[in-house]
Scaffold this active site. Structure first.
Site, mmCIF file in Angstrom:
data_model
loop_
_atom_site.group_PDB
_atom_site.id
_atom_site.type_symbol
_atom_site.label_atom_id
_atom_site.label_comp_id
_atom_site.label_asym_id
_atom_site.label_seq_id
_atom_site.Cartn_x
_atom_site.Cartn_y
_atom_site.Cartn_z
ATOM 1 N N HIS A 170 29.808 46.256 29.198
ATOM 2 C CA HIS A 170 30.878 45.901 30.147
ATOM 3 C C HIS A 170 31.138 44.396 30.122
ATOM 4 C CE1 HIS A 170 32.838 46.983 34.222
ATOM 5 N NE2 HIS A 170 33.363 45.864 33.773
ATOM 6 N N HIS B 62 34.422 41.300 29.690
ATOM 7 C CA HIS B 62 35.843 40.935 29.615
ATOM 8 C C HIS B 62 35.975 39.766 28.643
ATOM 9 C CE1 HIS B 62 36.929 43.498 33.041
ATOM 10 N NE2 HIS B 62 35.719 43.194 33.483
ATOM 11 N N ARG C 116 38.978 38.683 27.450
ATOM 12 C CA ARG C 116 40.214 37.958 27.808
ATOM 13 C C ARG C 116 41.218 37.812 26.678
ATOM 14 N NH1 ARG C 116 39.241 39.149 32.848
ATOM 15 N NH2 ARG C 116 37.816 37.779 33.962
ATOM 16 N N ASN D 156 41.558 45.236 30.351
ATOM 17 C CA ASN D 156 42.517 44.514 31.211
ATOM 18 C C ASN D 156 42.896 43.162 30.627
ATOM 19 O OD1 ASN D 156 39.948 43.506 31.720
ATOM 20 N ND2 ASN D 156 40.342 43.099 33.874
ATOM 21 N N ASP E 299 39.152 49.587 34.244
ATOM 22 C CA ASP E 299 38.280 48.637 34.928
ATOM 23 C C ASP E 299 39.030 47.436 35.484
ATOM 24 O OD1 ASP E 299 35.581 47.710 35.675
ATOM 25 O OD2 ASP E 299 36.214 46.010 34.467
ATOM 26 N N HIS F 248 29.386 49.096 37.285
ATOM 27 C CA HIS F 248 28.891 48.138 38.291
ATOM 28 C C HIS F 248 28.547 48.743 39.651
ATOM 29 C CE1 HIS F 248 33.199 48.211 39.074
ATOM 30 N NE2 HIS F 248 33.482 47.383 38.094
ATOM 31 N N ASN G 285 33.870 41.321 42.299
ATOM 32 C CA ASN G 285 34.215 42.657 42.762
ATOM 33 C C ASN G 285 33.577 43.691 41.838
ATOM 34 O OD1 ASN G 285 35.420 44.641 44.307
ATOM 35 N ND2 ASN G 285 37.284 44.655 43.066
ATOM 36 N N ASP H 150 29.180 42.688 33.149
ATOM 37 C CA ASP H 150 30.527 42.521 33.725
ATOM 38 C C ASP H 150 30.971 41.059 33.579
ATOM 39 O OD1 ASP H 150 32.953 42.977 34.861
ATOM 40 O OD2 ASP H 150 32.206 43.549 36.839
ATOM 41 N N HIS I 262 36.401 32.983 34.002
ATOM 42 C CA HIS I 262 37.573 32.382 34.637
ATOM 43 C C HIS I 262 37.497 30.880 34.433
ATOM 44 C CE1 HIS I 262 39.123 35.949 36.558
ATOM 45 N NE2 HIS I 262 37.940 36.225 37.085
#
Lengths: 312, 425
Positions: free
Chosen positions: B62, B64, B66, B96, B154, B234, B280, B307, B311
């Site tokens: 899991h 991200h 980007r 995502n 997700d 998660h 989250n 997860d 950012h």
């Protein structure tokens, strides 16, 4: 006595003796507000920036009067939008303000914690003038000053806070302040307007105003925002007024010398009836007058970091 | 290459032994052999691995990455560089992105970019719904053919129960596991942190634990109804652990993961309004943390995933309310996972399984084991070395790590993927 803090961010992190110092200082400064020429040179050459990210008339005016009576130079920056919405980063906003060399930032913001986040980034003092649902320390201090003037003490008093506790920064600051000073706090609201795990707070809780109004020495009535109905927290403002609105009939059960406080602005006919707001128990206008004294005390203490000496 | 005198831990086979690991031409030639003769070892690099652990290269199911779309936060190149530095040899990346990975074209792009620029294996996860909008199913068949190993929306739940049912049914035709981001958006509405005593003190709107558990319960019932394979992402609450444990005992096809922050941090971290702790699902109560640890101990929770959610300061250095959710984890997870062993949550094999063979099995990918004759994917770990987590040294582009400055034990010394040294301390 020394006042060591750079910032006033909330009541929760204050010690009882610090609250005492602020209230005593406010009491001693109150006299200035009765003079024909309401100005002392204490903060001459100091700069106070009012940074209001949320609409406010009363609090901003009160801080501005307080700063001017101490001869500080004041600047106001009002905006209804956050730095984010404007496309400026939060950091840029702080850096720009810091470059103006202020001594004090007075900050009102709709997002909880924003004064904390700014305080960590600036050498200037930060006064929280209300952040989201978190704290509104100057309001709690002026409430405590008002109660102390009228009752001669805070310790041992039963203070009933009625209304939208969940969304109220005024309630949170008062809960911390009043309990630190030895008062007993009872919250009264429908369950939908109480915060989560309310038992974790040093308070008692009731859903029935009639059951708790009789023991109260002080009733603090909170503003009910009309949006709460649309958010599904209440079936109607009408029903709220029936069960939780403080009116003359409910006050029949109250003590003869009960005090009624309201932080304003009021929704007359919802959380408080007009005859109660303007009646003999109401000290709502004393609160407003004390607001100036408390804010003068805060500016004084944070800039000088000590209580005033005997000259008053 | 010979890793000499290592403690070899292969959770898939239950192997825990001391010996040599031999890699020749990118293939694991011998695992736990008594050692090569000098002639056999000639020409091979010898690394003394005494006191160190050789484990299958870790699998993070899991992440991200980007890319495409938010390359200023992370790219496939930087994200996989962070992965190998953290001991990972494979990761599954969530859909995502911008555009959303709801098509073969995006899946192919990610795989091609990973081949060209990646430092480890990258397994794309396709979207459940087109555009993550929760309205129509994405083309699972084409996603699968292009290389997607699972489907998930997700970041968003599938709020429409009928669509979720159809996803779990349709996914079976292509042997895809459906990964659920379990969150009831109405219950969570406007929430910024866990609902409880801390949110009350801080005046931040709360997300009740029930917002997660309600959807876990729904998805477990749909898994039972459809017979589809369900994976809950998660897991953060006591009730979710309890519901999944109960469903597993009845034979429902469900697996789940948690993340290091849910077994290490609580909502008390939010005091001070530091946005690095905004995530989250939100950091929960002590009681939830203990329940997650129990779920790891008794096997209810199959996997630990990071997860990893990079950012930039633009999303994080702002008012708490407006800050983005998410924290990075690829370069801080390993010592926190190893801490579970020291805390007695499980032995090395049980705990390492949650970052190797278990996620590999759930995703159906050929990773997470140390079998002779297979391509070498392994990580050499010093389980005892003390380090301070220094975000300024991270390979990730992002710095939103809640463990910055923590003194931790255990680190990856060497990460080999497909027989190639991809990271060496």
């Amino acid at each position: 006595m020394a006042f060591e803090r750079k910032d006033l961010l909330g009541i929760r992190d204050l010690r009882p003796d610090e609250i005492q110092t602020i209230l005593d200082t406010a009491e001693s400064l109150r006299e200035i507000n009765q003079r024909a020429i309401k100005k002392v040179p204490t903060l001459r050459g100091k700069t106070v920036v009012h940074l209001f990210y949320e609409p406010s008339t009363r609090t901003r005016t009160s801080f501005d009067i307080a700063a001017k009576r101490l001869s500080a130079d004041t600047y106001s920056i009002s905006t209804s939008t956050s730095s984010m919405v404007k496309g400026e980063t939060f950091l840029d906003t702080i850096k720009n303000l810091e470059a103006m060399g202020p001594d004090v930032f007075v900050i009102r913001h709709s997002a909880s914690g924003t004064p904390h986040r700014i305080a960590g980034r600036t050498s200037a003092s930060v006064i929280n003038a209300g952040d989201g649902m978190h704290e509104h320390p100057s309001q709690a201090l002026l409430d405590m000053l008002t109660i102390r003037q009228k009752k001669g003490r805070l310790e041992g008093l039963n203070v009933l806070i009625v209304g939208d506790i969940a969304h109220s920064r005024v309630a949170r600051s008062n809960i911390w302040g009043l309990t630190k000073m030895g008062a007993h706090v009872v919250l009264c609201a429908p369950p939908t307007l109480l915060p989560a795990e309310v038992d974790s707070l040093p308070v008692k809780v009731s859903h029935h105003l009639d059951a708790v109004i009789g023991a109260a020495d002080v009733i603090m009535v909170l503003r009910l925002q009309k949006e709460r109905q649309g958010q599904g927290l209440l079936p109607s403002l009408r029903e709220y007024a029936v069960y939780y609105g403080v009116d003359a009939k409910k006050l029949e059960r109250a003590k003869d010398d009960v005090l009624i406080l309201h932080p304003g602005p009021m929704n007359r006919g919802v959380e408080i009836s007009p005859e109660v707001a303007d009646g003999p128990y109401s000290v709502i206008l004393d609160q407003v007058a004390n607001g100036v004294a408390v804010r003068m005390a805060l500016l004084y203490l944070l800039v000088h970091r000590e209580a005033p000496s005997a000259e008053g | 290459m010979i890793l000499r005198s290592a403690r070899i831990l292969d959770p898939e086979r239950g192997l825990d032994t001391v010996g040599d690991v031999v890699i020749r031409d990118g293939t694991l030639e011998a695992v736990g052999s008594p050692g090569l003769s000098p002639e056999e070892a000639e020409g091979l690099e010898v690394i003394d691995a005494g006191g160190k652990w050789v484990v299958p290269a870790l699998v993070d199911m899991h992440v991200h990455l980007r890319e495409p779309g938010e390359e200023y936060k992370e790219t496939i190149e930087t994200g996989t560089a962070a992965a190998v530095a953290g001991g990972y040899g494979a990761l599954a990346c969530m859909p995502n992105t911008r555009p959303v990975n709801d098509s073969a074209a995006v899946t192919e792009f990610i795989r091609r970019r990973a081949r060209e620029q990646g430092h480890c294996r990258v397994y794309p996860v396709g979207a459940i719904s087109k555009g993550l909008e929760g309205k129509e199913l994405a083309e699972f068949g084409e996603l699968r053919e292009a290389g997607a190993v699972a489907v998930s929306d997700d970041g968003r739940p599938v709020m429409d129960s009928l669509l979720m049912r159809r996803a779990m049914e349709y996914a079976q035709a292509f042997d895809l596991v459906v990964i659920s981001h379990a969150e009831d958006l109405q219950l969570a509405r406007g929430g910024l942190m866990n609902e409880g005593a801390v949110s009350t003190r801080l005046g931040l709107r709360g997300i009740p634990a029930a917002a997660e558990a309600v959807m876990v319960a729904r998805d477990l019932l749909l898994a039972e109804l459809t017979g589809g394979a369900l994976h809950i992402a998660h897991v953060s609450t006591e009730a979710s652990v309890r519901l999944i444990r109960e469903a597993k005992s009845r034979g429902v096809r469900v697996t789940c993961e948690t993340a290091p922050h849910y077994f290490t941090l609580t909502d008390a971290s939010l005091e001070g309004f530091d946005t690095v702790f905004k995530v989250n699902p939100p950091l929960r109560s002590r009681r939830d943390l203990e329940a997650v640890r129990e779920g790891l101990a008794d096997g209810t929770i199959d996997a630990v995933a990071t997860d990893h959610a990079p950012h930039s300061v633009l999303e994080k250095d702002t008012e708490f309310e407006y800050a983005a959710n998410g924290m990075i984890g690829l370069e801080s997870a390993l010592p926190l996972v190893l801490q579970l062993i020291r805390d007695g949550i499980g032995g090395p094999l049980e705990i390492l399984a949650k970052v190797t063979c278990n996620p590999a099995r759930i995703l159906g990918i050929p990773m997470g084991s140390l079998r002779a004759g297979t391509p070498a994917h392994l990580t050499l770990i010093d389980p005892e070395e003390e380090t301070v987590i220094d975000v300024d040294k991270f390979r990730s582009k992002a710095r939103n790590c809640p463990f910055a400055g923590w003194r931790v034990k255990g680190r990856a010394l060497l990460t080999i993927v497909d027989g190639v040294v991809r990271y060496s301390l």
